[in-house]
Design an enzyme around this catalytic site. Structure first.
Site, PDB file in Angstrom:
ATOM      1  N   CYS A   1      38.095  55.773  54.418  1.00  0.00           N
ATOM      2  CA  CYS A   1      38.228  57.206  54.033  1.00  0.00           C
ATOM      3  C   CYS A   1      37.493  57.319  52.793  1.00  0.00           C
ATOM      4  O   CYS A   1      36.936  56.313  51.996  1.00  0.00           O
ATOM      5  CB  CYS A   1      39.830  57.473  53.651  1.00  0.00           C
ATOM      6  SG  CYS A   1      40.798  57.921  54.988  1.00  0.00           S
TER       7      CYS A   1
ATOM      8  N   HIS B   1      41.193  62.045  50.006  1.00  0.00           N
ATOM      9  CA  HIS B   1      42.313  61.982  49.462  1.00  0.00           C
ATOM     10  C   HIS B   1      42.392  61.224  48.299  1.00  0.00           C
ATOM     11  O   HIS B   1      41.539  60.531  47.723  1.00  0.00           O
ATOM     12  CB  HIS B   1      43.184  61.116  50.556  1.00  0.00           C
ATOM     13  CG  HIS B   1      42.993  59.908  50.747  1.00  0.00           C
ATOM     14  ND1 HIS B   1      43.493  58.746  49.724  1.00  0.00           N
ATOM     15  CD2 HIS B   1      42.300  59.239  51.753  1.00  0.00           C
ATOM     16  CE1 HIS B   1      43.100  57.698  50.386  1.00  0.00           C
ATOM     17  NE2 HIS B   1      42.585  57.767  51.572  1.00  0.00           N
TER      18      HIS B   1
END
Length: 159
Positions: free
Chosen positions: A134, A118
């Site tokens: 992440c 992301h």
């Protein structure tokens, strides 16, 4: 196409079907290092695939919470007003593990851990391990990657 992520090198490579590398992006993976356990704050290793693509058409810097756009844009002033927030911006490529017992099912399930590729605020450093698990990217670069890879794309995360 396939994606390879190097935890040691802090980069993401995108390869064409013929094996030629077509892009390299600097990324930021987990500050806590590699690991698969739930609540570890670590980036899971092994073979994954892009299970879902979220954010098509959203503007650069669009803020996501719970995989839904909030309608907000992350500007420097907005970020300063919300210190310490773990920003998920622009696009989400939600990863699902392929290896039961390693990164899929039970307490090591990457998808249930909400492991994404992301965007993050552009003032955040790339090439340094600083995320909560992440794979963070620059907003323009995650938007470009999003347009290049379909759901189902294989993602290999290596130390």
């Amino acid at each position: 196409m396939r994606i390879e992520i190097s935890l040691a090198g802090q980069y993401l490579d995108l390869f064409a079907a013929d094996g030629a590398r077509i892009r390299r992006y600097a990324v930021s993976t987990a500050a806590n290092g590699a690991g698969e356990q739930v609540d570890s704050g670590r980036t899971p290793r092994g073979r994954h695939y892009v299970r879902a693509r979220i954010g098509a058409g959203a503007p650069l810097g669009a803020v996501f919470r719970g995989r839904r756009a909030t309608g907000e844009l992350c500007t420097p002033a907005f970020a300063a007003a919300h210190p310490g927030r773990d920003w998920i911006l622009t696009r989400i490529l939600w990863l699902c593990g392929c290896e039961p017992g390693r990164n899929r099912l039970g307490k090591v399930d990457s998808m249930r851990r909400y492991i994404y590729i992301h965007g993050t605020p552009d003032d955040q450093p790339m090439g340094e391990a600083r995320s909560h698990g992440c794979i963070r990217m620059r907003n323009a670069e995650v938007a470009e990657l999003f347009e290049l890879v379909p759901a189902g794309t294989i993602v290999e995360i290596r130390e």
